[in-house]
Design an enzyme around this catalytic site. Structure first.
Site, mmCIF file in Angstrom:
data_model
loop_
_atom_site.group_PDB
_atom_site.id
_atom_site.type_symbol
_atom_site.label_atom_id
_atom_site.label_comp_id
_atom_site.label_asym_id
_atom_site.label_seq_id
_atom_site.Cartn_x
_atom_site.Cartn_y
_atom_site.Cartn_z
ATOM 1 N N PRO A 240 0.923 -1.159 -0.089
ATOM 2 C CA PRO A 240 0.114 -0.010 -0.028
ATOM 3 C C PRO A 240 0.894 1.318 0.030
ATOM 4 O O PRO A 240 0.613 2.269 -0.504
ATOM 5 C CB PRO A 240 -0.749 -0.252 1.441
ATOM 6 C CG PRO A 240 -0.869 -1.681 1.414
ATOM 7 C CD PRO A 240 0.558 -1.750 1.025
ATOM 8 N N TRP B 127 -1.836 -4.999 -5.051
ATOM 9 C CA TRP B 127 -1.933 -4.908 -6.585
ATOM 10 C C TRP B 127 -1.307 -6.376 -7.215
ATOM 11 O O TRP B 127 -0.361 -6.398 -7.993
ATOM 12 C CB TRP B 127 -1.231 -3.974 -7.305
ATOM 13 C CG TRP B 127 -1.585 -2.552 -6.652
ATOM 14 C CD1 TRP B 127 -0.633 -1.750 -6.117
ATOM 15 C CD2 TRP B 127 -2.793 -1.914 -6.367
ATOM 16 N NE1 TRP B 127 -1.234 -0.788 -5.491
ATOM 17 C CE2 TRP B 127 -2.510 -0.841 -5.811
ATOM 18 C CE3 TRP B 127 -4.094 -2.445 -6.694
ATOM 19 C CZ2 TRP B 127 -3.788 0.064 -5.556
ATOM 20 C CZ3 TRP B 127 -5.273 -1.697 -6.349
ATOM 21 C CH2 TRP B 127 -5.116 -0.367 -5.879
ATOM 22 N N THR C 130 -0.850 -9.533 -9.172
ATOM 23 C CA THR C 130 -1.530 -10.215 -10.474
ATOM 24 C C THR C 130 -1.474 -11.653 -10.090
ATOM 25 O O THR C 130 -0.305 -12.245 -9.561
ATOM 26 C CB THR C 130 -0.505 -9.813 -11.382
ATOM 27 O OG1 THR C 130 -0.561 -8.497 -11.803
ATOM 28 C CG2 THR C 130 -1.286 -10.434 -12.884
ATOM 29 N N GLU D 42 4.512 -3.189 -13.211
ATOM 30 C CA GLU D 42 5.796 -3.482 -13.232
ATOM 31 C C GLU D 42 6.805 -2.282 -13.821
ATOM 32 O O GLU D 42 7.632 -2.537 -14.568
ATOM 33 C CB GLU D 42 5.953 -4.511 -14.297
ATOM 34 C CG GLU D 42 5.290 -6.048 -13.911
ATOM 35 C CD GLU D 42 5.606 -7.355 -14.490
ATOM 36 O OE1 GLU D 42 6.920 -7.176 -14.888
ATOM 37 O OE2 GLU D 42 4.975 -8.425 -14.412
ATOM 38 N N GLU E 126 7.441 6.465 -15.632
ATOM 39 C CA GLU E 126 8.302 7.333 -14.962
ATOM 40 C C GLU E 126 9.540 6.616 -14.653
ATOM 41 O O GLU E 126 10.638 7.061 -14.551
ATOM 42 C CB GLU E 126 7.633 8.146 -13.909
ATOM 43 C CG GLU E 126 6.540 8.996 -14.337
ATOM 44 C CD GLU E 126 5.374 8.479 -15.146
ATOM 45 O OE1 GLU E 126 5.135 7.273 -14.695
ATOM 46 O OE2 GLU E 126 4.615 9.157 -15.778
#
Lengths: 382, 323, 249
Positions: A128, A156, A158, A363, A367
């Site tokens: 987080p 997050w 996957t 991934e 930036e």
């Protein structure tokens, strides 16, 4: 220089294309709409060997090169980029990580079922409060002698629920900064692990993204990948390869949307002629085709470097940066070319536009890729 | 010299394709000053085969016997060879269907006679013998020269049409020397439904594609087919998804058909589909998408929702048939 | 039990057909070559049969009469699951010539089944299978849509007018298969693709054979007239046109 694909590479591309065009296309709209994880497809694709295609055959993998991998991920992602990311994470983060840095025992135990696709892997880095900034890990693994005691939350992730093998990046020695980080192999079914809700995402909806909570999870010492404190380097090295997968996925989104837009432009008529004959549309397609070709060459170059055993970190960062931006741009233009039809689900391109956005974020955001590339420039290391 | 046409015995009945083949044989005979003869095997009434006299067949060679009701390719070929030799035949004609595909190549080897399949018109010249056949699944035609004195042809069904030419016909019975005994093949079971209109024979075919949106929506299409006495067909995605049986799939890798009228309902018209129906005399396309490639090959098009159009079309045909 | 599957190398089904050399030759420029779709179904089902160990199928060989340019197609067959590939080194000059080459190979080896797709996507000849059977003097079953083994005996399902017939055979048999024989073509897996390079691909010289036919010229069909659109609210017009103009009712 040689831009020709060999026979095997062509066969793999064709196999992926056949599967995508024949099978994935059937239910991709429904899976996106209802956010259904493609369990059946993943099963069939693991039978075909795509889940572990990069792994050495002695660990039950397909033994294919990274160039083939780029071609396959592109073909899958042309139709369904969620499949692209599921295969990419399993191959280039989880399998690659274990194969490159694991012990022989770890490979026998953890890598083989992943390479066969019997088990799916997930890579647990983001938190987080720590996404791009991987050094500020809050998940801790306290050294208890013969095991680590893991606590914290990963975000997050996957394949978060579909995976049963996790590689978890944890903080063991906070005082040592990034040298105190470790990577652990963790069985999802270990006591103390809670899988959070399925994130209701804007795009890439058929890949299952979850947060994972660790509460006093005991992980045997033998599950540590590499020496104590190797975790940060492990994560960075592994992500270098992962970027090739995501770049190829972005490439597939772009080329898939381009094919649909071209087909539409050749059929749809306005002002008495097919819209491809209007320069406003034709020039869009010319730009799209050129940028896709550039993205493809960057992906293949990074793959080629990796296959040659040469440093590929900068090349994969460039590939991901450029392919992701191309995917966003091309899918947006594809919607524009389709006009009103582009805005409805039946025509696929709106999904691709939603999916494309994620390739600029996960991934390593665009930036972050620029940081990687610019540091290499500053250090005369490009 | 004579032209011999192989008349397929459809369970004791003849079909339109037999008469078309007879018409073609009689034209060939006319052009080469020879006699058109027909060969028929198995159980069939003379009254039925005598109908061939309307299409220029002057002599029928009949090989009777129940054992000839099941086609054993090796044996049938030997029987045809015997007849060819006895009747001084220079051209043998087959239908370009399952039966012709099974027998003609075998006969070609036995007689060392050049075989051209899928012929679509009369020879361009007889000496040298040059004839046109379909190639590349209907996307092209090939002109082929046959180098041997005896020629074997198979005619693409519905490519020549019926040409009446009433003549006097005689039937001759032929006793074959060939036996089934030493052929290591036998039929163990047969499942035939007599009343269903076969796709290959149908003059009219009504065919559904993805645009039908699901197997539950086929009723109006079937109603239309019933009114027209048509067979039903479908496109490949429809049979692949199990909406309809594989038997109904027409297209390059399915059945290749050539009805008088093909009505494509909700079929976009991929090249592979068109390859299977491009020889239809007339093609009607119904589709919601004005850009669908099927409109490029159709003779008549209707733009709109297939589920709304189908019942109205059925009504229109009903009214026509009622007149 | 050994199966021989005969393979044609044909242009992809979506190819735009063009001819060259004064319309005498197919123009292969830019063409993607594939396993003839029906042959691919024949091979796919043969591999399925071999993988199911309750069947007696032990080895699958593929054969093609063609120049070295067809080798990628043969290697794809090996990737799909054939054990061995044979290429007879010659252009497939006509059906009889091609059949002679295949029959000659079958005579030297022994196969229980010699399998063909019902036609090739280029010449649409539907000839070679029947010819091979006749040269060998063995039974042939055409328009085959299924095969089932019971121990070592096979029951072959063939399509006949209006239905199906089931045939039992002994010894070498030629079967000519159509759609339905396999549900769909197999996609080669990674292991198959990797192993394809280690499997044997043997090249044999062609034997002499006469040619019974030769192609003189190719032509493309006349372009079709433009579609006539009918108002969906005036379908009587269509009925009238079909009846009076097209004369198909």
């Amino acid at each position: 220089m040689n831009f020709e694909l060999n026979e095997e590479q062509q066969m793999i591309r064709q196999a992926a294309r056949d599967y995508a065009q024949r099978e994935l296309i059937k239910d991709v709209i429904e899976r996106d709409e209802k956010a259904i994880y493609p369990a059946e497809h993943i099963k069939k694709l693991s039978e075909l060997g795509f889940l572990g295609m990069l792994v050495d055959p002695k660990y039950d993998g397909g033994g294919m090169d990274t160039v083939s991998y780029v071609l396959a991920i592109e073909e899958f992602s042309k139709v369904d980029s969620s499949i692209g990311v599921i295969i990419s994470v399993n191959n280039s983060l989880v399998c690659y990580g274990i194969e490159s840095f694991g012990t022989e025992e770890q490979k026998q135990k953890w890598l083989k079922p992943l390479a066969r696709g019997e088990k799916i892997g997930a890579f647990l880095l983001s938190e987080p409060g720590a996404g791009s900034d991987a050094t500020s890990q809050k998940t801790t693994a306290i050294d208890m002698g013969d095991y680590y005691l893991v606590n914290g939350v990963k975000n997050w992730i996957t394949n978060g629920n579909s995976a049963s093998t996790y590689i978890v990046i944890v903080q063991t020695h906070k005082e040592k900064g990034h040298k105190g980080i470790n990577a652990l192999l963790v069985d999802k079914y270990s006591p103390g692990i809670t899988v959070g809700v399925h994130e209701n995402k804007m795009g890439m909806r058929s890949s299952d993204t979850h947060s994972i909570q660790f509460t006093d999870v005991k992980v045997p010492k033998e599950n540590r990948l590499g020496d104590d404190g190797f975790g940060f380097k492990f994560a960075m090295k592994t992500l270098e390869g992962g970027r090739i997968g995501i770049a190829s996925q972005a490439l597939g989104l772009a080329s898939g949307a381009f094919e649909l837009a071209t087909k539409y432009a050749k059929e749809r008529k306005a002002f008495g002629t097919e819209i491809i004959n209007h320069q406003a549309i034709a020039f869009k397609l010319a730009d799209m085709a050129t940028e896709i070709e550039a993205a493809r060459l960057l992906c293949l170059k990074a793959a080629w470097l990796k296959d040659k055993g040469l440093p590929f970190g900068n090349a994969s960062a460039m590939a991901k940066l450029y392919a992701a931006d191309t995917a966003m741009k091309v899918t947006t233009e594809a919607v524009q070319i389709h006009g009103g039809y582009g805005y409805v689900k039946e025509y696929h391109v709106e999904r691709m536009m939603r999916d494309a956005k994620l390739t600029q974020i996960y991934e390593g955001t665009s930036e972050i890729q620029k940081i990687v590339i610019s540091r290499a420039i500053a250090n005369d290391d490009l | 010299m004579s032209v011999l046409v192989y008349i397929e015995n459809f369970g004791g009945k003849l079909k339109k394709q037999n008469f078309e083949l007879a018409s073609f044989a009689s034209k060939l005979a006319e052009s080469t000053n020879s006699t058109a003869k027909a060969l028929v095997l198995g159980t069939i009434n003379n009254a039925e085969i005598e109908k061939l006299n309307q299409f220029g067949i002057e002599k029928i060679i009949k090989v009777e016997g129940e054992s000839f009701n099941i086609r054993i390719n090796k044996v049938f070929t030997q029987v045809i060879e015997e007849v060819v030799l006895k009747e001084n035949v220079s051209m043998v004609l087959f239908p370009d269907n399952n039966t012709g595909k099974a027998l003609a190549p075998r006969l070609s080897v036995r007689l060392r006679a050049g075989f051209v399949s899928g012929v679509v018109s009369l020879p361009e010249s007889y000496n040298p013998f040059i004839i046109i056949k379909r190639a590349f699944s209907g996307k092209a035609f090939a002109k082929v020269k046959i180098n041997t004195p005896t020629k074997i042809l198979s005619l693409a069904i519905n490519s020549f049409g019926l040409h009446e030419k009433p003549v006097t016909l005689k039937i001759e019975y032929f006793e074959t020397q060939v036996s089934f005994a030493d052929v290591p093949i036998k039929m163990v079971e047969r499942k035939v439904s007599e009343n269903k209109v076969s796709l290959f024979d149908a003059d009219i075919v009504v065919s559904g594609g993805r645009g039908m949106r699901g197997p539950e929506n086929w009723k109006p299409l079937e109603d239309l087919a019933t009114v027209l006495g048509a067979a039903t067909a479908c496109s490949r995605p429809v049979s692949d998804d199990g909406w309809r049986s594989h038997d109904e799939h027409v297209g390059q890798t399915g059945k290749i058909i050539a009805p008088n009228l093909y009505i494509a309902v909700g079929i976009s018209g991929a090249t592979q589909h068109v390859a299977g129906v491009s020889r239809s005399k007339c093609l009607v396309a119904i589709n919601t998408d004005s850009d669908a490639p099927i409109f490029e090959v159709a003779n008549y098009g209707i733009l709109g929702d297939v589920q709304k159009i189908l019942p109205k079309l059925t009504e229109a045909f009903k009214a026509f048939k009622g007149d | 039990m050994k199966i021989l599957v005969c393979i044609s190398n044909v242009p992809d089904t979506t190819t735009k057909i063009k001819f060259t050399d004064k319309q005498t030759r197919f123009d292969p420029t830019g063409v993607q070559w594939i396993i003839n779709p029906w042959d691919e179904l024949a091979l796919s089902r043969s591999v399925d049969l071999k993988e199911d160990s309750s069947n007696p199928v032990s080895e699958i060989t593929v054969i093609n009469v063609g120049t070295s340019e067809t080798e990628p197609t043969l290697r794809k067959c090996l990737a799909i699951g054939a054990d061995k590939a044979i290429r007879i080194d010659s252009e497939p000059k006509d059906a009889f010539f091609t059949a002679q080459q295949i029959a000659n190979y079958v005579q030297k080896e022994s196969f229980e089944f010699v399998v063909f797709g019902i036609e090739s996507g280029d010449y649409n000849g539907s000839s070679v299978g029947g010819m091979v059977a006749e040269i060998l003097g063995v039974p042939s079953v055409s328009s085959v849509s299924d095969i089932k083994f019971n121990g070592s005996s096979a029951t072959i399902e063939r399509d006949v007018d209006g239905g199906k017939e089931y045939m039992q055979v002994q010894g070498t048999t030629v079967i000519v298969v159509q759609k339905g024989f396999a549900k769909e073509p197999r996609i080669p897996n990674m292991r198959g693709i990797m192993m394809a390079r280690q499997k044997p691909l043997e090249v044999l010289a062609a034997i002499d054979s006469e040619l019974l036919t030769e192609i003189i010229e190719f032509n493309l069909p006349e372009p079709k007239a433009k579609v006539k659109m009918i108002d969906p609210d005036n379908l009587q017009e269509l009925v009238a046109l079909l009846s009076k103009e097209a004369k198909v009712l």
